[in-house]
Design an enzyme around this catalytic site. Structure first.
Site, PDB file in Angstrom:
ATOM      1  CB  SER A 150      -0.969  -0.035   1.186  1.00  0.00           C
ATOM      2  OG  SER A 150      -1.968   0.947   1.061  1.00  0.00           O
ATOM      3  CD  GLU A 258      -5.582  -4.053  -3.967  1.00  0.00           C
ATOM      4  OE1 GLU A 258      -5.167  -2.908  -3.699  1.00  0.00           O
ATOM      5  OE2 GLU A 258      -4.847  -5.052  -4.035  1.00  0.00           O
ATOM      6  CG  HIS A 291      -5.731  -2.125  -0.201  1.00  0.00           C
ATOM      7  ND1 HIS A 291      -4.898  -1.731  -1.219  1.00  0.00           N
ATOM      8  CD2 HIS A 291      -5.270  -1.523   0.919  1.00  0.00           C
ATOM      9  CE1 HIS A 291      -3.984  -0.916  -0.742  1.00  0.00           C
ATOM     10  NE2 HIS A 291      -4.175  -0.775   0.558  1.00  0.00           N
TER      11      HIS A 291
END
Length: 319
Positions: A150, A258, A291
């Site tokens: 991320s 995502e 995610h």
């Protein structure tokens, strides 16, 4: 392949506790810390805390899943996610341990300074300091892999760009897992994956996180996306808009569900087509995955499979 029962439970838990703008940074950090308590690691994992050039870090070493003769050795510099305002090396110990197991490398997992107390470019500086520390301790760039999840994936790219700009030798490979590469949140996947993504990673959530990180009013994030993309002083915060040639091979792993999917897809497209010579990019889109699922190898078979792919990539490129 159907989703595992554990993944379905994780998705249900995320949907039951959605992000709310009313949650303070302190509250969200406390949630992360509570979730990081007593997470199981592979048997025989060794963790040692240290100072890496002024950046707090852990050495995380797990018994390799491969025979020593096929291990690629070396170091994996791991950078956690959390929107630049939360996350920690403590919460990252499971993924760091499984990365060590599957790559056959020692993992240096770092705690960079967090926004809003320490806005951009503090996190970039801390990541660069940890990388320089490795080089000063006689780790060859050719033996170092950098990677993150991320925001940590964005920081891994920021490290590459900063190294290029300062003439610091680049690492051998970069591993980007569900990376956040675009501070303007321009991807169409924020709309096309809104229903499929059970995480808090919406455009409004990231706009707030970006405002904290860049130390800007949120109204400027919402209304001046073009300005943020163009400004070179935000180069290391939004690498999608500052793609260059000469990067080391990149492996990008992202879930098809995502909202940040296009951060990976568009970065891969630009990196391959960049003027001056396209970069070597492997884009690996995982169907039905969410995610940062890779952060949960202690409970998700899908995360263990993803980290095995990372190990296979490292060994195939560096053996």
């Amino acid at each position: 392949m159907p989703r595992s029962d554990e993944l379905l439970k994780l998705i249900a838990a995320k949907r039951a506790n959605p992000y709310s703008p009313s949650k303070s940074v302190a509250h969200l950090r406390a949630e992360s810390l509570a979730a990081a308590t007593d997470l199981p690691l592979p048997e025989g994992t060794h963790v040692e805390s240290l100072d890496a050039g002024g950046t707090p870090a852990d050495w995380v070493v797990a018994p390799s899943s491969s025979p020593p003769s096929s291990s690629c050795g070396g170091v994996f510099l791991f950078i956690h996610g959390g929107g630049y305002y939360r996350g920690s090396k403590l919460a990252s110990r499971p993924i760091a341990a499984w990365l060590s197991q599957e790559t056959g490398r020692r993992v240096l997992s770092i705690d960079y300074r967090l926004a809003p107390e320490h806005p951009y470019p503090a996190a970039v500086e801390d990541t660069l300091n940890a990388y320089r520390w490795l080089l000063l301790r006689d780790h060859r760039p050719a033996d170092i892999v950098v990677g993150g999840v991320s925001a940590g994936g964005g920081l891994a790219l920021a490290l590459l760009l900063r190294c290029q700009d300062e003439g610091v030798p680049l690492p051998a490979l970069a591993i980007l897992m569900s990376p956040w590469t675009d501070m303007t949140m321009s991807g169409a996947s924020f709309e096309t994956r809104a229903e499929a993504d059970p995480s808090s990673i919406s455009r409004s959530y990231l706009q707030k996180a970006a405002a904290q990180y860049l130390n800007l009013p949120i109204a400027e994030i919402e209304s001046n996306a073009t300005s943020i993309a163009d400004k070179t002083n935000y180069k290391y915060a939004s690498p999608l808009h500052h793609v260059v040639s000469g990067l080391p091979p990149l492996y990008i792993q992202v879930g098809d569900c995502e909202c940040l999917l296009d951060d990976s897809v568009e970065f891969a497209r630009k990196a391959r087509a960049v003027e001056g010579g396209g970069n070597d990019v492997t884009l690996d889109v995982w169907p039905d995955l969410i995610h940062s699922w890779q952060m949960h190898p202690h409970r998700l078979p899908e995360a263990q499979a993803a980290i095995r792919k990372v190990g296979e990539y490292c060994k195939s490129r560096l053996s």
